[in-house]
Design an enzyme around this catalytic site. Structure first.
Site, mmCIF file in Angstrom:
data_model
loop_
_atom_site.group_PDB
_atom_site.id
_atom_site.type_symbol
_atom_site.label_atom_id
_atom_site.label_comp_id
_atom_site.label_asym_id
_atom_site.label_seq_id
_atom_site.Cartn_x
_atom_site.Cartn_y
_atom_site.Cartn_z
ATOM 1 N N ASP A 137 0.824 -1.212 0.000
ATOM 2 C CA ASP A 137 0.000 0.000 0.000
ATOM 3 C C ASP A 137 0.858 1.262 0.000
ATOM 4 O OD1 ASP A 137 -2.450 -1.157 -0.145
ATOM 5 O OD2 ASP A 137 -3.079 -0.733 1.904
ATOM 6 N N ASP A 290 -7.202 -6.621 14.159
ATOM 7 C CA ASP A 290 -6.773 -7.937 14.628
ATOM 8 C C ASP A 290 -7.606 -8.401 15.821
ATOM 9 O OD1 ASP A 290 -5.757 -5.911 16.189
ATOM 10 O OD2 ASP A 290 -3.676 -6.308 15.655
#
Length: 496
Positions: A137, A290
């Site tokens: 990215d 997460d």
């Protein structure tokens, strides 16, 4: 336009009085509001903080008992779950091994991209049963080209590596991981190992973790231990190591052994792709993607295993997730650290009517601190610095807690820290990239400076008029806030 006379800017009681008279009248006002307002409020805060301290104390003692039990009886994951090496099959050949996807999300990782890609490509696993997926990215075109060239270099060596990019950074890391799982070749994979760009797995990582998933269909995640490669770089990294060691050696181990649940660390873990899909996949609604995925997968009944050397959902497991994991560790721990030690204790200097019991001010905090520090015995001599650092950080953790609970607009801000890894040791002759010198105004953090000034004032008052000798702690804590406020935390000073 007529000018107002200066006397109209002050209350009538203060007009025509000397500075000594004003001081006396301010003192009178303070004593008038202290008894009916300040004292009751401080007593309420004290009771709440003491109750939170007891909750945190019970949690820490409970985890210490569990860890002691595990150490004495040696309840390793290999004994609690079936684990055996995956054996070769003459007829099936490499097809006997599950297909593993390795994801490496990256964002402008100039210093560590080659190390992380090289470590992933060096994993020991049948070459036709592993796919390395680099999710880049990066917004810097130069770094992007460097990463792509590195991937091409490993591909020319016969490594099955894919270089994937997106048109945008929607969802940040969670968005990248989510997009990575949409590619057709991922449908061939059973498991996905996730490594951040600053993590370098050992070659036998998959041999130690994947068998848990192969032989135990109820397991959705295998989390491995990771450590700082630069823990000895400076005092700051040593203190961070102390916090991380407790998280891994105690919190993760207890969660794994008692309730088969803990928060995914975002790296050094192997997921069963079916578990990710059943839990609803990666969500970009939060920057703690997460933990978000781990909670959803756990509540779907998947079990987690923590590998330190590297039943369905029950009521007790739900209570553990809600009370112990979230309420005590993520809310109570942060709030009580900041409110009690940085607000209540200093303010009682001005309100002697509110007395803090010795067990709440000394005994319980001391035991909690010692239990937190046992994970890193080599840094026990840094305990005082660690306490002061944690108290400063509790300001921002408390702030983040309320932002998250209230779903404020800033909850989805995402700032990526630059990762240097061990680059300064690997290339001693290389100089760190120069950054523009910041003006003094750009380095100041007013919130920390404000609390530092308040604590310093409290310390001076206690030194002059107090009886509890809090000023010793208050002076040290004020200095810690000033250091953070003037921007000297995390500042790298070159040797030259």
């Amino acid at each position: 336009m007529d000018r107002f006379p200066s006397t109209t800017l002050l209350p009538e009681a203060f007009q025509g009085t000397s500075s000594d008279d004003i001081t006396e009248q301010l003192g009178y006002i303070w004593y008038q509001i202290k008894t009916p307002l300040i004292v009751p409020l401080m007593k309420i805060l004290l009771v709440v903080c003491l109750a939170m301290s007891i909750m945190l104390f019970i949690e820490r003692v409970y985890m210490a008992i569990v860890i002691l039990f595990l150490k004495i009886f040696g309840q390793k994951p290999e004994k609690r779950y079936k684990w055996e090496t995956i054996k070769d099959d003459v007829e099936l050949g490499n097809s006997a091994y599950p297909m593993v996807l390795v994801q490496i999300p990256m964002y402008n990782e100039r210093e560590v991209y080659s190390l992380s890609i090289g470590a992933a490509c060096g994993l020991s696993w049948p070459s036709d049963r592993i796919i390395i997926q680099v999710l880049d990215d990066s917004t810097d075109p130069v770094i992007k080209d460097m990463v792509e060239i590195e991937c091409q270099r490993w591909k020319s060596k016969g490594i099955n590596i894919k270089y994937e990019i997106r048109d945008n950074r929607n969802g940040y890391k969670a968005g990248a991981l989510k997009e990575g799982l949409k590619h057709n070749y991922v449908k061939l994979c059973d498991y996905v190992a996730i490594f951040d760009a600053d993590f370098q797995p050992e070659p036998d990582f998959l041999w130690r973790t994947v068998p848990f998933l192969v032989h135990n269909p109820e397991i959705g995640l295998v989390q491995a231990r990771w450590k700082f490669v630069n823990s000895d770089e400076c005092l700051m990294t040593r203190m961070q190591e102390m916090s991380l060691d407790y998280h891994f050696t105690v919190e993760q181990e207890v969660g794994s052994s008692t309730y088969a649940f803990f928060g995914f660390n975002g790296t050094a873990g192997v997921w069963r792709i079916a578990a990710i899909n059943e839990a609803g996949g990666w969500k970009d609604r939060t920057t703690v993607e997460d933990m978000d995925l781990a909670v959803r997968a756990s509540l779907k009944g998947w079990k987690f295993v923590y590998v330190g050397a590297l039943k369905r959902v029950t009521l007790w497991k739900k209570l553990y997730v809600i009370y112990s994991f979230f309420f005590v560790r993520k809310i109570v721990a942060h709030i009580v650290t900041f409110v009690f030690y940085c607000v209540v204790i200093p303010t009682t200097v001005f309100v002697p009517e509110v007395e803090i019991p010795k067990w709440g001010a000394v005994y319980i905090p001391s035991i909690i601190t010692i239990l937190n520090a046992v994970g890193t015995p080599r840094s026990l001599h840094l305990l005082v610095f660690w306490i002061l650092f944690e108290n400063v950080m509790s300001l921002h953790r408390t702030k983040a807690t309320f932002i998250g609970l209230l779903e404020a607009g800033r909850v989805n801000e995402w700032v990526v820290t630059e990762k240097l890894g061990d680059v300064l040791k690997v290339k001693p002759s290389a100089k760190a990239p120069k950054k523009p010198h910041l003006k003094i105004g750009e380095r100041l953090h007013l919130l920390e400076l404000g609390f530092g000034a308040y604590l310093f004032f409290c310390a001076c008052y206690d030194f002059a008029f107090g009886k509890n000798h809090y000023f010793i702690y208050l002076y040290l804590q004020a200095i810690a806030f000033f250091i953070a406020g003037f921007g000297y935390v995390g500042t790298f000073v070159p040797n030259s």
